[in-house]
Design a protein around this motif. Structure first.
Motif, PDB file in Angstrom:
ATOM      1  N   SER A 328      42.364  49.830  36.939  1.00 14.49           N
ATOM      2  CA  SER A 328      41.234  49.868  37.895  1.00 14.49           C
ATOM      3  C   SER A 328      41.398  48.785  38.968  1.00 14.49           C
ATOM      4  O   SER A 328      42.102  47.790  38.784  1.00 14.49           O
ATOM      5  CB  SER A 328      39.915  49.683  37.158  1.00 14.49           C
ATOM      6  N   THR A 329      40.728  48.949  40.072  1.00 13.52           N
ATOM      7  CA  THR A 329      40.758  48.004  41.197  1.00 13.52           C
ATOM      8  C   THR A 329      40.116  46.683  40.829  1.00 13.52           C
ATOM      9  O   THR A 329      40.616  45.605  41.178  1.00 13.52           O
ATOM     10  CB  THR A 329      40.014  48.603  42.411  1.00 13.52           C
ATOM     11  N   SER A 330      39.002  46.766  40.088  1.00 11.86           N
ATOM     12  CA  SER A 330      38.306  45.521  39.717  1.00 11.86           C
ATOM     13  C   SER A 330      39.181  44.655  38.832  1.00 11.86           C
ATOM     14  O   SER A 330      39.137  43.425  38.933  1.00 11.86           O
ATOM     15  CB  SER A 330      37.001  45.859  39.005  1.00 11.86           C
ATOM     16  N   TRP A 331      39.982  45.292  37.961  1.00  8.86           N
ATOM     17  CA  TRP A 331      40.876  44.496  37.081  1.00  8.86           C
ATOM     18  C   TRP A 331      41.930  43.771  37.895  1.00  8.86           C
ATOM     19  O   TRP A 331      42.227  42.611  37.638  1.00  8.86           O
ATOM     20  CB  TRP A 331      41.541  45.428  36.042  1.00  8.86           C
ATOM     21  N   ARG A 332      42.477  44.457  38.909  1.00  9.64           N
ATOM     22  CA  ARG A 332      43.496  43.811  39.725  1.00  9.64           C
ATOM     23  C   ARG A 332      42.887  42.686  40.574  1.00  9.64           C
ATOM     24  O   ARG A 332      43.495  41.643  40.771  1.00  9.64           O
ATOM     25  CB  ARG A 332      44.163  44.851  40.646  1.00  9.64           C
ATOM     26  N   ILE A 333      41.650  42.883  41.064  1.00 10.36           N
ATOM     27  CA  ILE A 333      41.025  41.859  41.932  1.00 10.36           C
ATOM     28  C   ILE A 333      40.694  40.616  41.125  1.00 10.36           C
ATOM     29  O   ILE A 333      40.867  39.484  41.587  1.00 10.36           O
ATOM     30  CB  ILE A 333      39.760  42.432  42.598  1.00 10.36           C
ATOM     31  N   THR A 334      40.200  40.804  39.894  1.00 14.02           N
ATOM     32  CA  THR A 334      39.752  39.660  39.077  1.00 14.02           C
ATOM     33  C   THR A 334      40.872  39.024  38.286  1.00 14.02           C
ATOM     34  O   THR A 334      40.639  38.088  37.537  1.00 14.02           O
ATOM     35  CB  THR A 334      38.641  40.093  38.120  1.00 14.02           C
ATOM     36  N   ALA A 335      42.091  39.510  38.420  1.00 19.57           N
ATOM     37  CA  ALA A 335      43.185  38.942  37.634  1.00 19.57           C
ATOM     38  C   ALA A 335      43.389  37.478  37.902  1.00 19.57           C
ATOM     39  O   ALA A 335      43.552  36.683  36.969  1.00 19.57           O
ATOM     40  CB  ALA A 335      44.474  39.720  37.900  1.00 19.57           C
ATOM     41  N   PRO A 336      43.379  37.006  39.210  1.00 20.14           N
ATOM     42  CA  PRO A 336      43.586  35.570  39.435  1.00 20.14           C
ATOM     43  C   PRO A 336      42.499  34.735  38.807  1.00 20.14           C
ATOM     44  O   PRO A 336      42.761  33.656  38.285  1.00 20.14           O
ATOM     45  CB  PRO A 336      43.579  35.449  40.951  1.00 20.14           C
TER      46      PRO A 336
END
Length: 447
Positions: A328-336
């Motif tokens: 999902s997009t949210s997972w990639r955005i919150t990874a940092p």
């Protein structure tokens, strides 16, 4: 063939040969030998002398023997042998003799031809003419032998009636004789040795018998005859019947014993059968229990299969959900943020657990490495961090000092000190790469 020869021919066929008859007559010898000492010579009269076998035998023993008979055919046989025999009536001959004039009176197969009153008269006259200790011998067919009494007796048409041994012996007692002995004759010798069959009872009894009666005499005379009068002769019907009954009883006892043994074996077989039934019932019970356990195991296996399928379904659903979350997009955005926050969460946990002093520097370095890794992955962040470090040189030096490996220190003699490079070795390959990238950034900015 003349009528006078009929009876002689009949005797030749059914009575037996002269040799056979003489061998049978020797049964009376124990009574004859003592008689020879009573008279010198001892006189003998044979009534109904027939073919003369008895005359020949007694003459050979030393008696002065003579005989009488009414059958001319029989007398001719006696004359042929030169025996003293004449044609005369038996009873009339006795009546003509003087008192106590003879030692032996005999009548073989005569009394069954006479009316019983004539038999009594003959016995009475014989008692008169015999000397003290003298012997009377009366031989006749034995009706104790059932075949003789029912059949063979009537082969001779001149026979009147059979006379039982008890009747004839009583007749001599009644006439005044001191003692008598029933001598049964012509029994089969092997009958005394083998088992008695039913037919033996019917025809095995001695077919002929003789009553031997003795006139009273002084004791020294009578004792000479004791051996002859005290022994048993032949086979009686009573003896054979008792032997047969005894054998039958023995066979019955043996049959009963075999039946009891069979009952015992049957009882044992029943007991074994009951034990086998009990074992079979136990085996059936165990089989039923095994079937029940098998059914329970099948049920548990089915439940386990169902739970396994449910777990597989949940795992598949979880994996699918995780895959959706990771892509999902949210997972990639919150990874940092997750990478940066993880070290600080561990620091917070260490503070709560009083583990800050020992691992703070290492955790900070780990956090910086993870942050550097996140920065490197995002070019925009990377350029921003570089600009910030350019504006704040002290921070750049501080980061270099923190990220630089510690200087080597002397190792204690006993306590082993971990080498600084081991900290880098303890990191995962990704962490080591981030650390190296961050150092490269710092070195680039400094240069």
């Amino acid at each position: 063939m003349s009528d006078t020869d009929f009876y002689r021919a009949f005797e030749d066929r059914y009575r037996g040969s002269r040799t056979l008859i003489k061998s049978r007559l020797r049964a009376y010898e124990p009574f004859l030998t003592p008689l020879l000492s009573l008279q010198k010579p001892a006189k003998s009269i044979d009534l109904g002398c027939g073919r003369g076998e008895w005359l020949e035998m007694t003459s050979g023993l030393g008696f002065d023997s003579r005989g009488v008979d009414l059958d001319d055919g029989m007398l001719s046989a006696c004359r042929e042998l030169g025996l003293n025999a004449a044609r005369a009536d038996a009873l009339e001959t006795l009546q003509e003799l003087s008192d106590e004039s003879v030692a032996l009176v005999s009548a073989f197969h005569v009394v069954e031809h006479l009316p019983f009153d004539a038999v009594r008269q003959l016995v009475k006259e014989a008692h008169r003419v015999l000397a003290p200790g003298g012997i009377l011998i009366l031989e006749t067919p034995n009706p104790e032998n059932l075949v003789v009494g029912a059949t063979n007796f009537y082969l001779d048409p001149t026979h009147i009636r059979p006379i039982p041994p008890l009747l004839l012996s009583f007749t001599t007692e009644y006439a005044g004789f001191l003692q008598n002995k029933v001598v049964r004759l012509q029994d089969a010798p092997e009958l005394k040795m083998r088992k008695v069959a039913l037919f033996d009872v019917l025809e095995g009894v001695s077919p002929d018998y003789g009553v031997v009666a003795q006139k009273e005499a002084p004791p020294e005379v009578l004792q000479l005859f004791n051996p002859a009068f005290t022994r048993d002769y032949g086979v009686s019907l009573d003896h054979l019947a008792k032997r047969y009954d005894h054998q039958a009883d023995a066979r019955a006892e043996q049959a009963d014993a075999r039946a009891r043994q069979a009952d015992i074996r049957a009882g044992q077989a029943d007991a074994r059968a009951e034990q086998a039934d009990a074992r079979a019932r136990q085996a059936d019970t165990r089989a039923e229990q095994a079937d029940a356990r098998a059914e329970q195991a099948d049920t548990r296996a089915a439940l386990a299969d169902a739970r396994a399928k449910e777990a597989e379904q949940r795992a598949a659903a979880t994996a699918q959900s995780l895959q959706h979350a990771l892509t999902s997009t949210s997972w990639r955005i919150t990874a940092p943020l997750r990478l940066a926050g993880a070290p600080f969460r561990r620091i917070t946990s260490a503070v709560k657990e009083n583990r800050v002093a020992s691992g703070t520097r290492r955790r900070i370095k780990a956090a910086l490495r993870m942050t550097a890794h996140a920065v490197v992955r995002h070019p925009t962040l990377k350029h921003g961090v570089i600009r910030i470090l350019d504006l704040v040189p002290p921070l750049r030096r501080r980061l270099r000092a923190l990220l630089a490996p510690p200087p080597p220190s002397p190792r204690p003699a006993i306590t082993a000190v971990r080498r600084p490079e081991l900290i880098l070795d303890d990191l995962s390959p990704n962490a080591q790469a981030i650390y190296q990238q961050l150092q490269a950034i710092l070195e680039t900015r400094e240069s």
